[in-house]
Design an enzyme around this catalytic site. Structure first.
Site, mmCIF file in Angstrom:
data_model
loop_
_atom_site.group_PDB
_atom_site.id
_atom_site.type_symbol
_atom_site.label_atom_id
_atom_site.label_comp_id
_atom_site.label_asym_id
_atom_site.label_seq_id
_atom_site.Cartn_x
_atom_site.Cartn_y
_atom_site.Cartn_z
ATOM 1 N N ASP A 55 1.247 -1.321 -0.092
ATOM 2 C CA ASP A 55 0.380 -0.187 0.236
ATOM 3 C C ASP A 55 1.006 1.522 0.172
ATOM 4 O OD1 ASP A 55 -3.043 0.606 1.115
ATOM 5 O OD2 ASP A 55 -1.704 2.320 1.052
ATOM 6 N N TYR A 143 -13.053 13.661 -4.905
ATOM 7 C CA TYR A 143 -12.066 12.818 -5.250
ATOM 8 C C TYR A 143 -11.775 14.269 -6.404
ATOM 9 C CZ TYR A 143 -10.241 11.471 -10.226
ATOM 10 O OH TYR A 143 -9.868 10.762 -11.172
#
Ligand code: UD1
Length: 313
Positions: A55, A143
């Site tokens: 990650d 976003y």
């Protein structure tokens, strides 16, 4: 031969880029946390890449991944407007915190250049078309804010640390391997797979919203060009990557009817929160500084994509 780190390598765009980079005889290392990416996207190139299931929020692993890399293509993201409206903190972590980690690691590893998947959503709903990079950004969704913040970080790392960075504002990318199955999937992947199965697609709003839909092969070209361009032309800058044409969803549905053989009608539902109405790119800067021009047009790209999904069925 150069070495490339691709973040989000198991995603639609990352996995396509990996194939493009390998085809030019280069080495590929990829990282992915498999949150939205899929192993099957890289199955046939798996033995040719150094895949790391990590990650980006794990800084130590990202630092290890950046070691000995010449270039970084940063594609990892949670790339959905509506998903960010539902969970803005998740978007913030995956799209901003992750990008900051990557930049620190790339800077410390002294990579030559980072090319970042920015988003045309940064322009927001301003009335002027086409969108030029010198326009004031006006992001609507969390976003769009996150993707724009990533751009600012790119420029900041160039200006503060001399790390060469290039931001490419992608305009609605589509093509093979785009995931059609999530409620947050891109509209073309959804429509094509639904219509091939004879299922009714849904248009959110009146269908008059338009997009500059861009086949993914153009993205591969743009990224490779962004690595090759002299720093004096590209470093610290942002460029549109698109086809420079726009089509609305009603017309898109009609074109897809012909290509898929779907005979039903479309259903209309309420407009989506955070949506941009129209999107169209000006490509002057990308042409001038990167030598970019779209090589696959909308209709040809759509035909190829429908054929690919048909082959998967
Ligand atoms: C897309 C990308 C985003 C990228 C941006 C750049 C995806 C999932 N999102 O956002 O990562 O940064 O372009 O321009 O690829 N729609 C329907 N029916 C559906 C699905 C969508 O009508 O079933 C509509 C949406 O309401 C929207 C349009 O289609 O008006 C496009 O939606 P979508 O494909 O999700 O892309 P963007 O939100 O434009």
């Amino acid at each position: 031969m150069s070495s490339y780190l691709i973040t989000g390598i198991a995603g639609f765009i990352g996995s396509t880029l990996a194939r493009g980079v390998l085809a030019h005889g280069n080495q590929v290392r990829g990282i992915d946390n498999l949150s939205t990416g899929k192993r099957e996207n890289i199955a046939e190139i798996r033995d040719r890449i150094d895949l790391r299931e990590v990650d980006l929020l794990d800084l130590k692993s990202v630092q290890e991944a950046c070691r000995d890399m010449d270039y970084v293509f940063h594609e990892a993201a949670i790339p959905s407007v509506p998903r960010s409206v539902v969970d803005p903190l998740e978007s913030n972590r995956a799209n901003i915190d992750a990008t900051a980690n990557l930049l620190v690691a790339a800077r410390d590893a002294k990579v030559k250049r980072v090319v970042y998947a920015a988003s045309s959503s940064a322009y927001g709903d301003t009335p002027t078309l086409p969108k030029r990079e010198d326009m004031l950004p006006s992001p609507i969704s969390p976003y769009a804010v996150a993707k724009l913040t990533g751009e600012y970080y790119m420029t900041s790392f160039w200006r503060c640390y001399g790390l060469e960075t290039v931001s490419l504002r992608y305009f609605n990318i589509f093509g093979p391997r785009q995931d059609p199955a999530s409620p947050y999937s891109g509209v073309l992947a959804k429509f094509i797979t639904q219509m091939l199965k004879g299922q009714q697609p849904v248009i959110f709003g009146d269908g008059r919203q338009s997009r500059d839909f861009t086949h993914v092969e153009n993205v591969v070209n743009a990224n490779l060009l962004a690595c090759q361009a002299p720093a004096s032309e590209a470093a610290g800058r942002t460029f549109n990557v698109a086809t420079a044409m726009r089509i609305d969803l009603n017309e898109t549905f009609r074109v897809l009817k012909k290509l898929t053989g779907y005979t039903g009608e479309v259903k209309y539902e309420a407009e989506r929160a955070g949506d941009v109405k129209h999107s169209l790119a000006d490509l002057t800067l990308a042409r001038k500084h990167l030598g970019y021009a779209p090589t696959v047009g909308f209709e040809e790209g759509l035909q190829r994509t429908v054929e690919w999904y048909r082959g998967q069925a």
